[in-house]
Design an enzyme around this catalytic site. Structure first.
Site, PDB file in Angstrom:
ATOM      1  N   ARG A  18      45.797  25.487  33.434  1.00 24.45           N
ATOM      2  CA  ARG A  18      46.529  24.625  34.362  1.00 24.45           C
ATOM      3  C   ARG A  18      45.933  24.623  35.774  1.00 24.45           C
ATOM      4  O   ARG A  18      46.307  23.809  36.610  1.00 24.45           O
ATOM      5  CB  ARG A  18      48.008  25.049  34.397  1.00 24.45           C
ATOM      6  N   LYS A  25      41.324  32.145  36.568  1.00 23.20           N
ATOM      7  CA  LYS A  25      42.514  31.935  37.405  1.00 23.20           C
ATOM      8  C   LYS A  25      42.741  33.072  38.394  1.00 23.20           C
ATOM      9  O   LYS A  25      42.999  32.827  39.569  1.00 23.20           O
ATOM     10  CB  LYS A  25      43.747  31.770  36.512  1.00 23.20           C
ATOM     11  N   THR A  85      50.076  36.603  25.499  1.00 27.22           N
ATOM     12  CA  THR A  85      50.302  37.832  26.263  1.00 27.22           C
ATOM     13  C   THR A  85      50.468  39.072  25.364  1.00 27.22           C
ATOM     14  O   THR A  85      50.057  40.171  25.740  1.00 27.22           O
ATOM     15  CB  THR A  85      51.508  37.673  27.206  1.00 27.22           C
ATOM     16  N   GLY A 143      59.689  31.735  31.342  1.00 28.84           N
ATOM     17  CA  GLY A 143      60.507  32.141  30.199  1.00 28.84           C
ATOM     18  C   GLY A 143      61.936  32.342  30.692  1.00 28.84           C
ATOM     19  O   GLY A 143      62.153  32.975  31.728  1.00 28.84           O
ATOM     20  N   ASN A 231      50.413  29.280  38.107  1.00 26.37           N
ATOM     21  CA  ASN A 231      49.720  28.676  36.977  1.00 26.37           C
ATOM     22  C   ASN A 231      48.907  27.449  37.372  1.00 26.37           C
ATOM     23  O   ASN A 231      48.060  26.995  36.617  1.00 26.37           O
ATOM     24  CB  ASN A 231      50.721  28.297  35.885  1.00 26.37           C
ATOM     25  N   LYS A 355      23.677  35.706  69.617  1.00 25.49           N
ATOM     26  CA  LYS A 355      23.396  36.285  68.303  1.00 25.49           C
ATOM     27  C   LYS A 355      22.827  37.682  68.451  1.00 25.49           C
ATOM     28  O   LYS A 355      21.856  37.869  69.174  1.00 25.49           O
ATOM     29  CB  LYS A 355      22.409  35.391  67.546  1.00 25.49           C
ATOM     30  N   ALA A 427      14.093  28.143  88.161  1.00 23.47           N
ATOM     31  CA  ALA A 427      14.614  27.154  87.216  1.00 23.47           C
ATOM     32  C   ALA A 427      13.482  26.493  86.446  1.00 23.47           C
ATOM     33  O   ALA A 427      12.433  26.197  86.998  1.00 23.47           O
ATOM     34  CB  ALA A 427      15.408  26.104  87.979  1.00 23.47           C
TER      35      ALA A 427
HETATM   36  C1  UD1 Z   1      54.492  34.240  31.246  1.00 27.27           C
HETATM   37  C2  UD1 Z   1      55.679  34.666  30.368  1.00 27.27           C
HETATM   38  C3  UD1 Z   1      56.944  34.006  30.913  1.00 27.27           C
HETATM   39  C4  UD1 Z   1      57.148  34.385  32.370  1.00 27.27           C
HETATM   40  C5  UD1 Z   1      55.919  34.077  33.202  1.00 27.27           C
HETATM   41  C6  UD1 Z   1      56.059  34.701  34.569  1.00 27.27           C
HETATM   42  C7  UD1 Z   1      54.836  35.005  28.077  1.00 27.27           C
HETATM   43  C8  UD1 Z   1      54.731  34.428  26.734  1.00 27.27           C
HETATM   44  N1  UD1 Z   1      55.447  34.252  28.990  1.00 27.27           N
HETATM   45  O1  UD1 Z   1      54.369  32.831  31.112  1.00 27.27           O
HETATM   46  O2  UD1 Z   1      58.065  34.398  30.147  1.00 27.27           O
HETATM   47  O3  UD1 Z   1      58.283  33.719  32.890  1.00 27.27           O
HETATM   48  O4  UD1 Z   1      54.722  34.630  32.595  1.00 27.27           O
HETATM   49  O5  UD1 Z   1      55.023  34.339  35.433  1.00 27.27           O
HETATM   50  O6  UD1 Z   1      54.403  36.103  28.293  1.00 27.27           O
HETATM   51  N2  UD1 Z   1      47.090  36.381  29.633  1.00 27.27           N
HETATM   52  C9  UD1 Z   1      46.189  37.176  28.982  1.00 27.27           C
HETATM   53  N3  UD1 Z   1      45.829  36.861  27.722  1.00 27.27           N
HETATM   54  C10 UD1 Z   1      46.358  35.812  27.048  1.00 27.27           C
HETATM   55  C11 UD1 Z   1      47.271  35.007  27.716  1.00 27.27           C
HETATM   56  C12 UD1 Z   1      47.642  35.314  29.012  1.00 27.27           C
HETATM   57  O7  UD1 Z   1      45.709  38.153  29.547  1.00 27.27           O
HETATM   58  O8  UD1 Z   1      45.976  35.613  25.890  1.00 27.27           O
HETATM   59  C13 UD1 Z   1      47.442  36.713  31.018  1.00 27.27           C
HETATM   60  C14 UD1 Z   1      47.160  35.577  31.988  1.00 27.27           C
HETATM   61  O9  UD1 Z   1      45.863  35.716  32.518  1.00 27.27           O
HETATM   62  C15 UD1 Z   1      48.241  35.746  33.039  1.00 27.27           C
HETATM   63  C16 UD1 Z   1      49.380  36.422  32.272  1.00 27.27           C
HETATM   64  O10 UD1 Z   1      48.819  36.935  31.088  1.00 27.27           O
HETATM   65  O11 UD1 Z   1      47.806  36.577  34.076  1.00 27.27           O
HETATM   66  C17 UD1 Z   1      50.502  35.459  31.933  1.00 27.27           C
HETATM   67  O12 UD1 Z   1      49.981  34.395  31.150  1.00 27.27           O
HETATM   68  P1  UD1 Z   1      50.353  32.881  31.409  1.00 27.27           P
HETATM   69  O13 UD1 Z   1      49.639  32.044  30.445  1.00 27.27           O
HETATM   70  O14 UD1 Z   1      50.219  32.556  32.828  1.00 27.27           O
HETATM   71  O15 UD1 Z   1      51.906  32.895  31.019  1.00 27.27           O
HETATM   72  P2  UD1 Z   1      53.062  32.021  31.614  1.00 27.27           P
HETATM   73  O16 UD1 Z   1      53.072  30.717  30.938  1.00 27.27           O
HETATM   74  O17 UD1 Z   1      53.008  32.021  33.084  1.00 27.27           O
HETATM   75 MG    MG Z   2      51.597  32.588  34.391  1.00 27.85          MG
END
Ligand code: UD1
Ligand code: MG
Length: 462
Positions: A18, A25, A85, A143, A231, A355, A427
């Site tokens: 996003r 990111k 996650t 979430g 995001n 400088k 000068a």
């Molecule tokens: C996530 C939560 C959501 C919460 C929100 C808060 C989940 C499924 N959802 O959503 O409930 O409200 O954060 O900000 O957890 N990441 C990884 N590996 C992956 C996917 C993501 O390391 O495979 C990391 C991302 O880099 C990021 C974090 O996990 O730093 C959260 O992932 P992101 O995709 O931003 O989740 P959200 O949609 O924000």
């Molecule tokens: Mg997030």
């Protein structure tokens, strides 16, 4: 604060689709520092047993940033293909130290979290799982926390799969959790791939726990501002605004006046002393420290510099990696390049570039000069348009101007050259040899006067 039995996992492997960016990111900056910097900084303050950043997309870049910026040995975990996650936590699990009891999970994209909040979570953690929630005006993208009639949390529903009733809930998951190690190591493998999104959601661990009659401990935070998830670039901007407001308010409370706080850019690392005044559109970054009663006027840019007390920096001056001592006056439109030191009560005026030079107390360069690779001693006067010719096309050379010397307008000082104490240059002179103390150095062709030139010119034309 010592948390020697706590391991911290930082989720930072997501591509951040996003953000619509080629950069990972978590490396997108907020007020000059990548968002993951703030998360790691807050985590390190806890003095945990270990920190496990989970990386994947452009992992070399993220790892390099962390290694270069923190003198700390991280236990990096690699997620091959980011599949959600929970998948990220699985990648981290194998790195967890056997002596860990608690596991704190943070997101690399929730950067404004504070150490105090993390300490509170660790202190208040009980049972198997502690969930950190908050209420927001606009919960889109987060979430949602689903509670039963007894107000107990029963599950988290992600935006993508929430129904309209669930979408209306404003209590959200902040993405910060604390688990007991044994629980997490067992339950993380029970999470199934979400059929709709084809991702493993860490949030599903809540309903798995509830089904096994495990109590969910929740900490609901009142002030959501520091728990914003980022995001996209709009959210990045909003977080920057929030952080900036905090920095400026803290500075105001410690005695700094901002004439137009909305228009300034100021990083977390900047320190400013009391009774200093910051005018509109000022940009101050990096390791900059400004003293007391100093006035920074409109449009000034200051990076990684040390500014003393009672200094006046006039409009549109640019200062980089330099030092300006008490009561100096700089600008308007001056440019101080790296390694310049301006001593107290010196004056650097408009369109003057300095400088890698030292300008001692009371010396003045008021208009249109270039001083590079030079030592300018006390009370020297540099005339308008004077230049140190410090570069011969191959090497840089040094100019030394001794006390009370007077450099005439438009003098070119061809370095290496020494101008003696109380010496004067005429000068327009091009000075290629040292001028002894008290002497006048003048290099100029004799002036020719041709009388009645306008008549002669007319005759020549005919
Ligand atoms: C996530 C939560 C959501 C919460 C929100 C808060 C989940 C499924 N959802 O959503 O409930 O409200 O954060 O900000 O957890 N990441 C990884 N590996 C992956 C996917 C993501 O390391 O495979 C990391 C991302 O880099 C990021 C974090 O996990 O730093 C959260 O992932 P992101 O995709 O931003 O989740 P959200 O949609 O924000
Ligand atoms: Mg997030």
């Amino acid at each position: 604060m010592l948390n020697s039995k706590t391991s911290i996992i930082i989720l930072a492997a997501g591509k951040g689709t996003r953000m619509v960016s080629d950069f990972p990111k978590v490396l997108h900056p907020i007020l000059g520092k990548p968002m993951i910097y703030y998360v790691i900084d807050a985590a390190l303050n806890l003095k945990p047993l270990q920190i496990i950043p989970v990386v994947s997309y452009k992992k070399e870049e993220v790892e390099k940033f962390l290694i270069d910026n923190f003198g700390y040995i991280f236990d990096f975990a690699h997620q091959r293909e980011p599949e959600g996650t929970a998948d990220a936590v699985k990648a981290a699990i194998k790195h967890i130290n056997r002596s860990a009891e608690k596991i704190l999970i943070l997101s690399g994209d929730v950067p404004l979290i504070r150490t105090e909040l993390l300490s509170k979570i660790l202190e208040e953690h009980k049972g198997e799982i502690t969930l950190v929630t908050t209420e927001v005006e606009n919960p889109i993208g987060y979430g949602r926390i689903i509670r039963n009639e007894k107000n107990k949390v029963i599950k988290i529903v992600e935006e993508k799969i929430a129904n309209d009733h669930e979408k209306a809930i404003r209590e959200i998951n902040t993405g910060i959790y604390c688990f007991s190690r044994n629980f997490l190591e067992e339950y993380i493998y029970r999470i199934e791939k979400n059929k709709q999104s084809k991702e493993y959601y860490l949030t599903d661990i809540v309903s798995l726990a509830v089904n096994a009659n495990i109590e969910i401990n929740t900490i609901k935070i009142q002030d959501a501002d520091f728990l914003l998830g980022i995001n996209n670039r709009v959210e990045l901007y909003n977080a920057s605004l929030r952080l900036k407001k905090n920095i400026i308010e803290n500075l105001m409370l410690s005695g700094v006046t901002f004439i137009d706080p909305f228009s300034v850019y100021i990083e977390t690392t900047v320190q400013i002393g009391k009774d200093s005044v910051i005018h509109p559109h000022v940009y101050i970054s990096g390791n900059t420290k400004i003293g007391e009663k100093t006035i920074i006027e409109q449009g000034v840019v200051i990076k990684d510099s040390l500014i003393g007390d009672n200094v006046n920096i006039k409009p549109y001056t640019v200062i980089e990696q330099s030092e300006i001592r008490d009561q100096a006056i700089i600008g308007p439109f001056a440019h101080l390049r790296p390694e310049s030191i301006i001593y107290s009560k010196a004056k650097i005026g408009n369109f003057v570039e300095i400088k890698k030079s030292t300008i001692k107390s009371g010396a003045k360069a008021n208009h249109l000069a270039y001083i590079g690779d030079a030592l300018v001693e006390e009370n020297v006067n540099i005339g308008a348009g004077a230049i140190t010719c410090n570069y011969d096309g191959e090497k840089k050379h040094f100019t030394h101007i001794k006390k009370n010397a007077f450099i005439g307008t438009n003098t070119s000082l061809v370095a290496p050259v020494v101008i003696g104490e109380n010496a004067i240059t005429g000068a327009g002179s091009v000075i290629t040899k040292d001028i002894p103390d008290g002497a006048l150095g003048v290099e100029r062709a004799d002036l020719k006067i041709i009388p009645n030139w306008h008549k002669i010119k007319k005759r020549i034309k005919k």
